[in-house]
Write a protein that holds these residues in place. Sequence first.
Motif, short mmCIF file in Angstrom:
data_model
loop_
_atom_site.label_atom_id
_atom_site.label_comp_id
_atom_site.label_asym_id
_atom_site.label_seq_id
_atom_site.Cartn_x
_atom_site.Cartn_y
_atom_site.Cartn_z
N GLY A 1 0.83 -1.20 0.00
CA GLY A 1 0.00 0.00 0.00
C GLY A 1 0.85 1.24 0.00
O GLY A 1 2.07 1.19 -0.13
N GLY A 2 0.21 2.38 0.14
CA GLY A 2 0.89 3.66 0.13
C GLY A 2 -0.12 4.77 0.29
O GLY A 2 -1.30 4.52 0.57
N GLY A 3 0.33 5.99 0.13
CA GLY A 3 -0.60 7.10 0.25
C GLY A 3 0.12 8.42 0.44
O GLY A 3 1.32 8.54 0.15
N ARG A 4 -0.60 9.41 0.95
CA ARG A 4 -0.05 10.75 1.13
C ARG A 4 0.86 10.79 2.36
O ARG A 4 0.80 9.91 3.22
CB ARG A 4 -1.18 11.77 1.30
CG ARG A 4 -2.19 11.77 0.16
CD ARG A 4 -3.08 13.00 0.24
NE ARG A 4 -3.70 13.14 1.56
CZ ARG A 4 -4.91 12.66 1.89
NH1 ARG A 4 -5.62 11.99 0.97
NH2 ARG A 4 -5.41 12.84 3.09
N PRO A 5 1.63 11.86 2.51
CA PRO A 5 2.48 11.98 3.71
C PRO A 5 1.67 12.04 5.01
O PRO A 5 2.14 11.56 6.04
CB PRO A 5 3.23 13.29 3.46
CG PRO A 5 3.23 13.46 1.98
CD PRO A 5 1.93 12.90 1.51
N ASP A 6 0.46 12.61 4.97
CA ASP A 6 -0.30 12.79 6.22
C ASP A 6 -1.36 11.70 6.43
O ASP A 6 -1.89 11.56 7.53
CB ASP A 6 -0.98 14.15 6.24
CG ASP A 6 -1.96 14.33 5.09
OD1 ASP A 6 -1.66 13.84 3.98
OD2 ASP A 6 -3.02 14.93 5.28
N MET A 7 -1.69 10.92 5.42
CA MET A 7 -2.72 9.89 5.59
C MET A 7 -2.53 8.77 4.56
O MET A 7 -2.26 9.03 3.39
CB MET A 7 -4.11 10.51 5.43
CG MET A 7 -5.26 9.57 5.78
SD MET A 7 -5.73 8.50 4.40
CE MET A 7 -6.96 7.47 5.20
N ALA A 8 -2.64 7.53 5.04
CA ALA A 8 -2.53 6.39 4.13
C ALA A 8 -3.30 5.21 4.71
O ALA A 8 -3.54 5.14 5.92
CB ALA A 8 -1.07 6.01 3.94
#
Length: 870
Positions: A836-843
């Motif tokens: 998985g992965g995502g933004r710096p502030d939320m994932a």
Amino acid sequence: MKYMTGNEIRSAYLNFFKSKEHMILHSFPLIPENDPSLLLIGAGMAPLKPYFTGKLVPPSYRVTTSQKCIRTGDIDNVGRTARHHTFFEMLGNFSFGDYFKKEAISWAWEFLTEVLALDKDKLYVTIYPDDTEAYDYWHNMIGLADERIFKMEDNFWEIGEGPCGPDSEIFYDLGPERGCGQPTCTVGCDCDRYLEIWNLVFTQFDRDAKGEYHPLEKKNIDTGAGLERLASVIQQKESNFETDLIYPIIEQVLSICHKEYSNPDDKVALKVIADHIRAITIMISDGILPSNEGRGYVLRRILRRAVRFGRILGINDIFLAGLVDTVIDILGGEYPELIEHKEFIKRVIETEEKQFSATLAQGLMLLKETMEASDGAKMLAGAEVFKLYDTFGFPVELTEEIAQEHGIAIDKEGFEKAMKEQQERARAARHDASAKVATPDTTHLDQVKLTNDKYAVTAKVVMVGKEGVEIGEAHDGQEVTIILDTNPFHAEGGGQLGDTGVLTSAFGKVVVEDAKALPNGLVYLIAVVEEGVVHCGDVMDIAVDTARNLAMARNHTATHLLQAALRSVLGDHVNQAGSLVTPEHLRFDFTHFSPITAQELDKISTLVNKEILKALPVTIEEMPIAAAKEKGAMALFGEKYGDIVRVVTVDDFSCELCGGSHVTNTAVIGSLCILSESGIGTGLRRIEAVTGAAALEKSQADAKELEIIAGLLKVKTEAIPEKLENLLSQMRETERELQDLKKKEALSGVDSIIAHKETIAAVPVVTAQANVDSIDELRDLADTILDRLSGGVVLLGAIHDDKINFVCKVAKTDTAKGLHAGKIIKAAAQAAGGNGGGRPDMAQAGGKEPQHMDEALKAGYMAIYDVLEK
């Protein structure tokens, strides 16, 4: 040379060949008829293939057309070269076994030098080296010197097995100022000096499977001249885009974006938009609508590409639909269907452009997340680039541009590989479909003596064939093609399936599985020999499945009533966009831009059934198409009709052009029961329904289900709605109470989770397993904990359905310290068999191995520790 507009050139060409005894045929629609090997018509000869192969007798042995064509094989070159287009018009004159090289060469030269008045000294030709006949005509009849006749090996037209032959191209010298300046520059050079304006194909051989060439008994002529190219020469423009066929569109775009045509980058974008809006307008007028497959995908891709280039010019508002009027001003005189469907074309474009604006934003977000999850990689995988392109319609140029801004290259080789694989899959699918097309050779039959009579009970077999080849006789188990001298079978068409039945004789029994019609109206049967043998010349008894035919007739007439009701309730913008008529049910696709409400659907159903109950006569007449239009008959969107058409009328309620089976009175339909209504594409809806016995069975089944439900609820059937409403109200209240309890329970666990927080480099960190039922609740819990911490990092995991859901939140202020929620959660998920992965502030991410929850949370913790304790 004398100046002529593009429209004048087209008219002059068609009238010139009319004077040479050619029949002018209106452009065929872009959707190929009975040819699944082609996605779209891309050449002037493509709709005429049955006449070139000799399997059908043409309406005239000399034909001329201005054919609408769509090609997307070189779409990336559109706007970057002077000649590439997605939509263009191909002027053509064709001979089916009539005249040959002498006339074709002579008339091409006459039109160019006398009608268009081109300078003879600027014309050059190429020929196939072995084509001494063509050389003789160019040199001795026309009078061209040897130095203006070029012999080239690639002047031979063939596509595998079948008809083929040499060709001769005509080039126009645009002058040394348009050339490359090299002393070797001549015809065939890659520069723009020598422009091909005409190609004459001499189909004189038949290539067999061994690659051997055999002279054709009937030789054909297939010529083509690009209208846009001729216009650029006559109007002395540097490219096709500056002609009056395209430049007015560019001028309109300039008035919107306030750019300069002289700017090279802006010029490319302006050309792309002008080219693409022509293609978009023409495709929609021929009944093609945006979708995620086939022709609809081609349209969607072109439209989205035009929007993208609009963004490059700084146009952020909806703008494409506003260009349609200019396109129609240019082309509407030749293609009146554009004028007829103008408002609908605009509506489709506007709806699709609005939807793509949202998709564009979604694609940008996905691209950003993909780059963030690349862990510092300097190249974006080709598969990811292709996914953005294929799934979201995200132009590869845009992906490359944004990636470069972040110091990341794209794997062009991987992208091209993925693109090639998709194209090969599509090509293979079309090849498989083409292999199933077996048009019988009917030229030896006297069609005047072949009739259709729905009451016929005996007929003589005049042809037995297999895979398009006449075989004379067929035996047990063979699938064959049969043509009868008197045919009672109704052919597939207008969405209706073909009739089935049985043929019997003293020699055998044949089961008819389908009936199809050739473009000339001749009906052929697809059948299987069940017993014995069938010979050409056998007289056979016929038993059409009349019950099946009547069931289809009910459904077909019902589609006419349904369309009339839809237009009455929803508006005149409703047009048929496809249908399927089977004995069991009907499916009707139509144009409309919003879901139909329950009240509207009820009105439509009621209106149709009222007309059925009126027991109205259904009349069928044949008349000239002009008389049919005067009568108000509706035509199928994008369909091509002949001079004489069949008009089906139901009182003053419905009047349509149709060749299908119909009942004689609406009462025969019984009733119409709508099963479903749904959206199937941009501006496209679908209704499925049943009539007759199927509608009665549906009503009886519904009544029985209501009785069962009433029994379960212990009320009378008429009291079911009230009882259900009471029960649903109680359920909603119970659900609210349950959610409140769950929320309180979850929040009560916040303190215990926070009690186990750690502090790393003055940053509060919480990693824990939570007891929640959904990813939404897990996110809410993470938000609550982060708020209570007033900053820091929260990593939570929850087991649901034998899988782990992870959520990671990082306070905005702490992302500046190098903490990245996407990287933290990736480490945790990988430890549990996921990713998985995502933004710096939320994932958020998932894992497949719940037994490794502790290891996953520890891996996430170490990813946080490694950043903060550097």
